[in-house]
Design a protein around this motif. Structure first.
Motif, PDB file in Angstrom:
ATOM      1  N   ARG A  37      20.279  61.482  70.578  1.00 21.20           N
ATOM      2  CA  ARG A  37      21.423  61.034  69.787  1.00 21.20           C
ATOM      3  C   ARG A  37      20.923  60.467  68.462  1.00 21.20           C
ATOM      4  N   SER A  38      21.512  60.962  67.370  1.00 23.18           N
ATOM      5  CA  SER A  38      21.100  60.544  66.027  1.00 23.18           C
ATOM      6  C   SER A  38      22.278  59.944  65.279  1.00 23.18           C
ATOM      7  N   SER A  39      22.057  58.791  64.655  1.00 23.18           N
ATOM      8  CA  SER A  39      23.135  58.060  63.979  1.00 23.18           C
ATOM      9  C   SER A  39      23.064  58.189  62.462  1.00 23.18           C
ATOM     10  N   ASP A  40      24.230  58.262  61.832  1.00 20.77           N
ATOM     11  CA  ASP A  40      24.341  58.236  60.369  1.00 20.77           C
ATOM     12  C   ASP A  40      25.647  57.544  60.017  1.00 20.77           C
ATOM     13  N   THR A  41      25.627  56.694  59.014  1.00 16.39           N
ATOM     14  CA  THR A  41      26.847  55.994  58.606  1.00 16.39           C
ATOM     15  C   THR A  41      27.703  56.827  57.662  1.00 16.39           C
ATOM     16  N   HIS A  42      27.113  57.854  57.051  1.00 14.46           N
ATOM     17  CA  HIS A  42      27.866  58.691  56.121  1.00 14.46           C
ATOM     18  C   HIS A  42      28.788  59.655  56.874  1.00 14.46           C
ATOM     19  N   PRO A  43      29.838  60.152  56.198  1.00 12.89           N
ATOM     20  CA  PRO A  43      30.794  61.055  56.867  1.00 12.89           C
ATOM     21  C   PRO A  43      30.224  62.444  57.093  1.00 12.89           C
ATOM     22  N   ASP A  44      30.865  63.172  57.983  1.00 14.95           N
ATOM     23  CA  ASP A  44      30.472  64.543  58.252  1.00 14.95           C
ATOM     24  C   ASP A  44      30.539  65.354  56.962  1.00 14.95           C
ATOM     25  N   GLY A  45      29.542  66.187  56.716  1.00 18.36           N
ATOM     26  CA  GLY A  45      29.490  66.980  55.497  1.00 18.36           C
ATOM     27  C   GLY A  45      28.645  66.360  54.407  1.00 18.36           C
ATOM     28  N   TYR A  46      28.323  65.065  54.527  1.00 17.28           N
ATOM     29  CA  TYR A  46      27.483  64.379  53.540  1.00 17.28           C
ATOM     30  C   TYR A  46      26.065  64.954  53.620  1.00 17.28           C
ATOM     31  N   PRO A  47      25.328  65.016  52.496  1.00 14.06           N
ATOM     32  CA  PRO A  47      23.996  65.629  52.508  1.00 14.06           C
ATOM     33  C   PRO A  47      23.042  65.116  53.590  1.00 14.06           C
ATOM     34  N   THR A  48      23.054  63.808  53.875  1.00 11.32           N
ATOM     35  CA  THR A  48      22.140  63.302  54.903  1.00 11.32           C
ATOM     36  C   THR A  48      22.540  63.806  56.290  1.00 11.32           C
ATOM     37  N   VAL A  49      23.838  63.873  56.539  1.00 10.60           N
ATOM     38  CA  VAL A  49      24.329  64.356  57.840  1.00 10.60           C
ATOM     39  C   VAL A  49      23.981  65.828  58.011  1.00 10.60           C
ATOM     40  N   GLU A  50      24.202  66.600  56.955  1.00 10.64           N
ATOM     41  CA  GLU A  50      23.898  68.027  57.023  1.00 10.64           C
ATOM     42  C   GLU A  50      22.395  68.267  57.156  1.00 10.64           C
ATOM     43  N   GLY A  51      21.587  67.379  56.576  1.00  9.15           N
ATOM     44  CA  GLY A  51      20.138  67.498  56.710  1.00  9.15           C
ATOM     45  C   GLY A  51      19.700  67.362  58.157  1.00  9.15           C
ATOM     46  N   VAL A  52      20.202  66.331  58.842  1.00  7.24           N
ATOM     47  CA  VAL A  52      19.811  66.115  60.240  1.00  7.24           C
ATOM     48  C   VAL A  52      20.376  67.228  61.126  1.00  7.24           C
ATOM     49  N   LYS A  53      21.557  67.734  60.783  1.00  5.33           N
ATOM     50  CA  LYS A  53      22.111  68.855  61.541  1.00  5.33           C
ATOM     51  C   LYS A  53      21.199  70.077  61.433  1.00  5.33           C
ATOM     52  N   ALA A  54      20.674  70.326  60.237  1.00  6.89           N
ATOM     53  CA  ALA A  54      19.762  71.453  60.044  1.00  6.89           C
ATOM     54  C   ALA A  54      18.475  71.247  60.847  1.00  6.89           C
ATOM     55  N   MET A  55      18.004  70.017  60.876  1.00  4.20           N
ATOM     56  CA  MET A  55      16.841  69.702  61.696  1.00  4.20           C
ATOM     57  C   MET A  55      17.123  69.994  63.162  1.00  4.20           C
ATOM     58  N   ALA A  56      18.314  69.609  63.611  1.00  6.25           N
ATOM     59  CA  ALA A  56      18.703  69.825  65.002  1.00  6.25           C
ATOM     60  C   ALA A  56      18.695  71.317  65.355  1.00  6.25           C
ATOM     61  N   GLU A  57      19.218  72.130  64.438  1.00  2.00           N
ATOM     62  CA  GLU A  57      19.256  73.579  64.685  1.00  2.00           C
ATOM     63  C   GLU A  57      17.850  74.153  64.822  1.00  2.00           C
ATOM     64  N   GLU A  58      16.950  73.719  63.937  1.00  6.71           N
ATOM     65  CA  GLU A  58      15.579  74.236  63.972  1.00  6.71           C
ATOM     66  C   GLU A  58      14.853  73.793  65.240  1.00  6.71           C
ATOM     67  N   VAL A  59      15.042  72.524  65.614  1.00  3.40           N
ATOM     68  CA  VAL A  59      14.396  72.022  66.834  1.00  3.40           C
ATOM     69  C   VAL A  59      14.890  72.782  68.058  1.00  3.40           C
TER      70      VAL A  59
END
Length: 327
Positions: free
Chosen positions: A30-52
């Motif tokens: 489980r990974s936490s981010d305070t920014h809303p969905d679609g924000y660059p930091t959120v999308e960055g971790v999502k991309a990491m998740a896909e690669e992992v």
């Protein structure tokens, strides 16, 4: 009744699919981010998740919780330290009380440009700073771009340090920021972010400082038409994993996580640059004047007393020197 039955069936089917997807994963982080969905930091971790997930053939999944669903940054950092949650994305500024070296990254004009910041963090200094987090039960995986803060005001274009003399700027409640404004010859006025618009509009303050997207989304561009791209502060963002979680991973999976995090940083930085460019275009079209061609040297030289006050140990002085010397 038929509609309700159909809707319920759909919800149950979605829940079943989600459960089945989770069941495929041997480990779900489980990974936490305070920014809303679609924000660059959120999308960055999502991309990491896909690669992992791809490189572990579905064994390791990362579920991203945006919009502070798991708590605010300070709380989620502590939860990550104790292994309550597995990963966190947070600003370096929020780590100041936990990892002291991060305080140096709030120094004005530490970085000459965003490219300079990336070069520092992607090199030996970034590895050295990252190692400090392990002493606090966190493993640093990637440095994201949090943007550059610059001055904007309602009165006139700021083209030189002399133009700041006597002007009133809102800053965050932070001693470094107050001292920075004093060194620049301006007056610091700490106040809540939500009060800035009306304060500029009514003349209580002349301006404030922030990055392009915030200047745009807050509406401040409507009342403060002069934006000076001096980039006096660049505070990195960090993606970190709990050391408790990290130690459960094999060396091979740890390397997959590190590589995916590094790749996600490249994406996040590009997404942030795109967002900055879109915000700049929007405010310029709305009538803002952006001042880019300024000589930063006098601004940087004015920070000598600030650095003397906050960079006091030989270790910190050496680190700042090496950061400044990085190409």
């Amino acid at each position: 009744m038929k509609f309700l039955t159909t809707t319920l069936a759909g919800l149950l089917a979605s829940a079943a699919l989600a459960t089945a997807a989770a069941a495929e994963c041997e480990m779900t982080l489980r990974s936490s981010d305070t920014h809303p969905d679609g924000y660059p930091t959120v999308e960055g971790v999502k991309a990491m998740a896909e690669e992992v997930k791809e490189k572990t053939e579905g064994r390791i999944c990362i579920e991203v919780f945006p919009s502070a669903q798991l708590g605010e940054e300070k709380d989620t950092i502590e939860q990550t330290q104790f292994g309550v949650i597995d990963m966190v994305r947070a600003s370096f500024g929020t780590f100041n009380d936990i990892v002291p070296v991060t305080q140096l990254f709030s120094l004005p004009y530490l970085f000459r440009s965003e490219e300079h910041m990336h070069n520092v963090l992607d090199g030996p200094i970034g590895e050295e700073v990252g190692a400090k987090f392990e002493e606090h039960d966190l493993v640093a995986l990637a440095y994201y771009d949090g943007g550059a803060r610059s001055f904007y005001n309602s009165q006139k274009p700021i083209e030189s340090i002399e133009d700041l003399a006597g002007m009133k700027f809102r800053v965050m409640q932070n001693d470094v920021f107050v001292d920075m404004m004093d060194a620049l010859g301006a007056n610091a006025t700490p106040m809540p972010y939500g009060e800035v618009y009306s304060a500029i509009q009514t003349g209580v303050i002349d301006g404030a400082e922030n990055n392009y997207p915030s200047y745009d989304s807050s509406g401040h561009a409507e009342v403060a038409k002069y934006f000076t791209l001096d980039q006096h502060l660049m505070v990195p963002e960090l993606v970190a994993v709990s050391k408790m979680t990290w130690d459960k991973l094999s060396p091979e999976d740890q390397e997959i996580m590190r590589e995916a995090a590094r790749n996600s940083a490249d994406l996040q930085r590009q997404l942030w640059a795109d967002q900055e460019a879109a915000s700049e275009e929007k405010v310029v079209e709305a009538g803002s004047e952006v001042i880019k061609e300024i000589d930063k040297t006098p601004f940087i030289e004015a920070m000598v007393p600030v650095y003397e006050k906050y960079v006091t140990t030989p270790e910190d002085q050496d680190l700042v020197k090496r950061i400044q010397e990085t190409e």
